[in-house]
Design a protein around this motif. Structure first.
Motif, PDB file in Angstrom:
ATOM      1  N   ASP A 308      45.578  24.294 -19.460  1.00  0.00           N
ATOM      2  CA  ASP A 308      44.812  23.113 -19.789  1.00  0.00           C
ATOM      3  C   ASP A 308      43.850  22.780 -18.646  1.00  0.00           C
ATOM      4  O   ASP A 308      44.045  23.183 -17.506  1.00  0.00           O
ATOM      5  CB  ASP A 308      45.726  21.921 -20.085  1.00  0.00           C
ATOM      6  CG  ASP A 308      46.697  21.644 -18.945  1.00  0.00           C
ATOM      7  OD1 ASP A 308      46.717  22.436 -17.984  1.00  0.00           O
ATOM      8  OD2 ASP A 308      47.425  20.649 -19.006  1.00  0.00           O
ATOM      9  N   PRO A 338      47.203  28.674 -26.220  1.00  0.00           N
ATOM     10  CA  PRO A 338      47.114  27.400 -26.949  1.00  0.00           C
ATOM     11  C   PRO A 338      46.663  26.235 -26.077  1.00  0.00           C
ATOM     12  O   PRO A 338      45.957  25.343 -26.541  1.00  0.00           O
ATOM     13  CB  PRO A 338      48.543  27.184 -27.472  1.00  0.00           C
ATOM     14  CG  PRO A 338      49.178  28.532 -27.452  1.00  0.00           C
ATOM     15  CD  PRO A 338      48.562  29.253 -26.299  1.00  0.00           C
ATOM     16  N   ASP A 341      42.920  26.379 -25.713  1.00  0.00           N
ATOM     17  CA  ASP A 341      42.293  26.034 -26.992  1.00  0.00           C
ATOM     18  C   ASP A 341      42.270  24.520 -27.195  1.00  0.00           C
ATOM     19  O   ASP A 341      41.244  23.939 -27.577  1.00  0.00           O
ATOM     20  CB  ASP A 341      43.053  26.712 -28.134  1.00  0.00           C
ATOM     21  CG  ASP A 341      42.471  26.386 -29.494  1.00  0.00           C
ATOM     22  OD1 ASP A 341      41.344  26.834 -29.787  1.00  0.00           O
ATOM     23  OD2 ASP A 341      43.140  25.675 -30.270  1.00  0.00           O
ATOM     24  N   LYS A 342      43.377  23.871 -26.930  1.00  0.00           N
ATOM     25  CA  LYS A 342      43.458  22.418 -27.098  1.00  0.00           C
ATOM     26  C   LYS A 342      42.513  21.696 -26.148  1.00  0.00           C
ATOM     27  O   LYS A 342      41.799  20.767 -26.548  1.00  0.00           O
ATOM     28  CB  LYS A 342      44.906  21.955 -26.871  1.00  0.00           C
ATOM     29  CG  LYS A 342      45.119  20.468 -27.078  1.00  0.00           C
ATOM     30  CD  LYS A 342      46.589  20.101 -26.881  1.00  0.00           C
ATOM     31  CE  LYS A 342      46.815  18.606 -27.081  1.00  0.00           C
ATOM     32  NZ  LYS A 342      48.251  18.252 -26.883  1.00  0.00           N
ATOM     33  N   SER A 343      42.483  22.127 -24.887  1.00  0.00           N
ATOM     34  CA  SER A 343      41.623  21.472 -23.899  1.00  0.00           C
ATOM     35  C   SER A 343      40.153  21.684 -24.216  1.00  0.00           C
ATOM     36  O   SER A 343      39.341  20.765 -24.105  1.00  0.00           O
ATOM     37  CB  SER A 343      41.933  22.004 -22.498  1.00  0.00           C
ATOM     38  OG  SER A 343      43.227  21.651 -22.088  1.00  0.00           O
ATOM     39  N   GLN A 345      38.671  22.266 -27.141  1.00  0.00           N
ATOM     40  CA  GLN A 345      38.219  21.491 -28.296  1.00  0.00           C
ATOM     41  C   GLN A 345      38.144  20.001 -27.962  1.00  0.00           C
ATOM     42  O   GLN A 345      37.259  19.288 -28.456  1.00  0.00           O
ATOM     43  CB  GLN A 345      39.142  21.740 -29.489  1.00  0.00           C
ATOM     44  CG  GLN A 345      39.106  23.179 -29.962  1.00  0.00           C
ATOM     45  CD  GLN A 345      39.534  23.329 -31.402  1.00  0.00           C
ATOM     46  OE1 GLN A 345      39.013  22.650 -32.290  1.00  0.00           O
ATOM     47  NE2 GLN A 345      40.486  24.216 -31.669  1.00  0.00           N
TER      48      GLN A 345
END
Length: 640
Positions: A308, A338, A341-343, A345
């Motif tokens: 992240d 993952p 990807d979360k950070s 977006q």
């Protein structure tokens, strides 16, 4: 390493000999550990373990190497404790008697004890037995990447054992068949590799290195162990990174942690794509606190990382400005992490509020221009369109690992597919910018007066193709007219300084009552408006029609073929429509005031055609037809 060399110098072994022989070989051994130390930072190696077996000649002639290894054993084990996870080391020794082995283990204490027990004596080279032992007695993990590093200074013994050389070659070939890569290090004086070591490496699908290349040895072996194929070398090992030559195309963003796990990815991609680009390009690394001027040197801001992260407000503002100024944001989720990807977006929502990633359709140019992507390639690309361009490109299944020959985990794209996608992305971005910058071949002529065109700002997406008009309107006059395009708000006091207004965009056209009244007054007093739907956007088309109907009760009317606008510089009564390829009449509509066209509108995107725009979705006409229509429209506006 320096401490180890100093300690070695206090022993009975001569320092010049150590500098020549032991340090490179020692680095080879440390390499076995560091292969995992770097890879342990990257999930692709968490998911695919790495087993390395060191086969070491412990005969008398290798004494310097053995002692240096023992002196540095503690440092090696300490590094192992700090970094290694799914990594194991095995050790096989030969020299006085038949080979002995210490099994593959991730136990730091066991590795340390095995190294400290090393002794050097004898002159026996049963390399064939050592390779056979590595092949049959080491418990290799099925899903691990398997590497053998053979270090010695003499060829396989062919006197005490018949066919020792032949059997060594045979075992190396069998290793390769079982998915075990065999590399060799020839420690002979003079730097010329032992022929048999070269042959063993070739049969084992590996590489033979000699001590003559001591300075390059650690990095080259590290590259091989990590699956780079010897193409790149991590920068911390001392070799300069190849940033290329020519204008800067890519700026790789240094996030401070987890950002450079696939070292050499940009260099490898640029090298592979060079034949698909119009010129040679370079790249650079930029930190989060880089100035806007430094960032703006590149056309692409590239981000690939693990874990992240969070941008500062200052960095978000610079990235937003970079995109709005025509730059592209390219992101790669290294190993499909993952957390990244979360950070990523989440950051996109803060940088470009209200815009979401969309999965790019198979028709997108990234999948077939200039390289045709195999049909079985996963549709892994997502993007955010800003007008006519995909300004944000994001791969969620990892391209960067494949660009440096990283492992294929069975859930992403192959090496060839990754390079083909990367080359297509670079190609479209480069040619998009080139088209905007040079479509007209504009050459300013300071001796001619300027014509100023105002591009209408509104509450919405009013300027999808950044600076698109700068070269276009002079182009229709052959580059002889100095035309300046400036953004203008309809309520500006200087509105009447613009003889021509230009309106385009995507989506809804939101104007205040004051702005609508100002536009109606401008047109009724002799002003001229040319409008087009960028990319043939249907939402913009509907919004513009409603606006004209609100301002002028009679609204838009289709212009007949006899209207002067079709017969100014050229007679244009038929055009080729894109993408259908069908011939038909031009689609020009107008608002007439006192029998003069005060507004000319087309639901097609003429400027995109003039720029050879790379978009796949626009509705337009052939380039020659677009040029003829735009020339006629401008001449009509200036003469009526």
């Amino acid at each position: 390493m320096e401490r180890g060399v100093r300690q070695a110098g206090r022993n009975e072994f001569a320092l010049p000999i150590l500098q020549r022989f032991t340090t490179p070989i020692l680095l080879c051994t440390i390499l076995c550990l560091r292969c995992a130390f770097v890879s342990a930072q990257c999930r692709c190696f968490y998911e695919r373990p790495l087993d390395v077996v060191l086969i070491l000649d412990t005969s008398d002639s290798m004494a310097d190497v053995i002692e240096a290894m023992k002196l540095n054993a503690e440092d090696m084990v300490d590094t192992l404790r700090q970094h290694a996870r799914l990594f194991r080391v095995g050790l096989i020794t030969y020299g006085y008697e038949d080979p002995k082995f210490s099994p593959l283990t991730d136990d730091a204490g066991a590795i340390l004890r095995a190294i400290r027990r090393l002794k050097h004596f004898g002159n026996y080279e049963p390399i064939d037995q050592a390779l056979d032992m590595a092949l049959k007695q080491m418990k290799w993990r099925d899903k691990a990447r398997k590497v053998i590093i053979l270090v010695g200074d003499e060829e396989p013994d062919n006197d005490r054992r018949d066919n020792g050389i032949y059997l060594s070659f045979q075992h190396a070939s069998e290793c390769a068949r079982r998915g075990i890569t065999v590399h060799t290090v020839s420690a002979t004086p003079g730097g010329k590799p032992i022929f048999e070591f070269t042959e063993i490496a070739e049969r084992g699908k590996g590489v033979c290195l000699s001590l003559e290349g001591a300075r390059d040895l650690p990095g080259m072996l590290l590259s091989l162990s990590l699956g780079y194929g010897g193409k790149t070398e991590p920068p911390e090992l001392g070799r300069e990174i190849d940033y290329g030559i020519g204008p800067t195309l890519i700026a790789k963003l240094d996030l401070g942690k987890g950002w450079n796990l696939d070292r050499g990815d940009v260099a490898a991609l640029l090298a592979d794509a060079k034949d698909d680009l119009p010129e040679r390009f370079s790249w650079q690394v930029v930190k989060e606190d880089a100035s806007w001027e430094e960032l703006a040197k590149a056309r692409i801001l590239y981000l690939s990382a693990h874990g992240d992260f969070e941008f500062s407000e200052e960095l978000r503002a610079k990235v937003r400005k970079f995109i709005q100024a025509g730059g592209f944001l390219l992101a790669d989720d290294c190993c499909g992490d993952p957390a990244f990807d979360k950070s990523f977006q989440a950051e996109l929502q803060k940088i470009l509020p209200g815009r979401a990633l969309e999965k790019l359709p198979k028709e997108h140019r990234f999948y077939h221009t200039p390289r045709k992507i195999a049909k079985d390639t996963p549709r892994a690309l997502y993007g955010i369109p800003i007008g006519c361009r995909t300004a944000v490109v994001y791969c969620r299944t990892d391209l960067s690992c494949r660009w440096v020959n990283g492992p294929d985990l069975g859930k992403g794209v192959s090496e060839k597919q990754a390079f083909d996608l990367g080359a297509n992305i670079l190609h479209r971005i480069v040619f998009y910018n080139t088209a905007i910058a040079t479509a007209a071949g504009l050459r300013a002529n300071p001796g001619r007066p300027k014509q100023v065109i105002g591009q209408v700002r509104f509450d919405g997406f009013w300027n999808p193709a950044i600076h698109v008009l700068d070269p276009i309107f002079p182009a229709v006059f052959g580059g002889k007219d100095q035309t300046v395009v400036r953004p203008v708000t309809l309520t500006d006091k200087g509105l009447y300084d613009y003889p021509i207004l230009y309106l385009t965009g995507h989506g809804d056209i939101r104007l205040s009552k004051e702005a609508k009244a100002a536009l109606r007054g401008y047109l009724e007093r002799g002003g001229f408006l040319f409008a087009e739907a960028c990319c043939g956007d249907r939402e913009f088309d509907q919004s513009f029609r409603l606006l004209m109907a609100e301002l002028f009760p009679h609204g838009l009317r289709m212009l007949p073929a006899a209207h002067p606008v079709f017969h100014m510089a050229k007679d244009v009564t038929q055009v080729t429509h894109v993408p259908s390829g069908k011939a038909g009449p031009p689609e020009l509509e107008a608002v007439l005031i006192e029998n003069q066209a005060a507004v000319i509108y087309t639901p097609l995107d003429l400027t995109a055609a003039l720029l050879d725009h790379p978009g796949f979705c626009y509705r337009s006409v052939a380039k020659a037809d677009a040029r003829a229509l735009l020339t006629n429209i401008l001449l009509y506006a200036l003469s009526h």
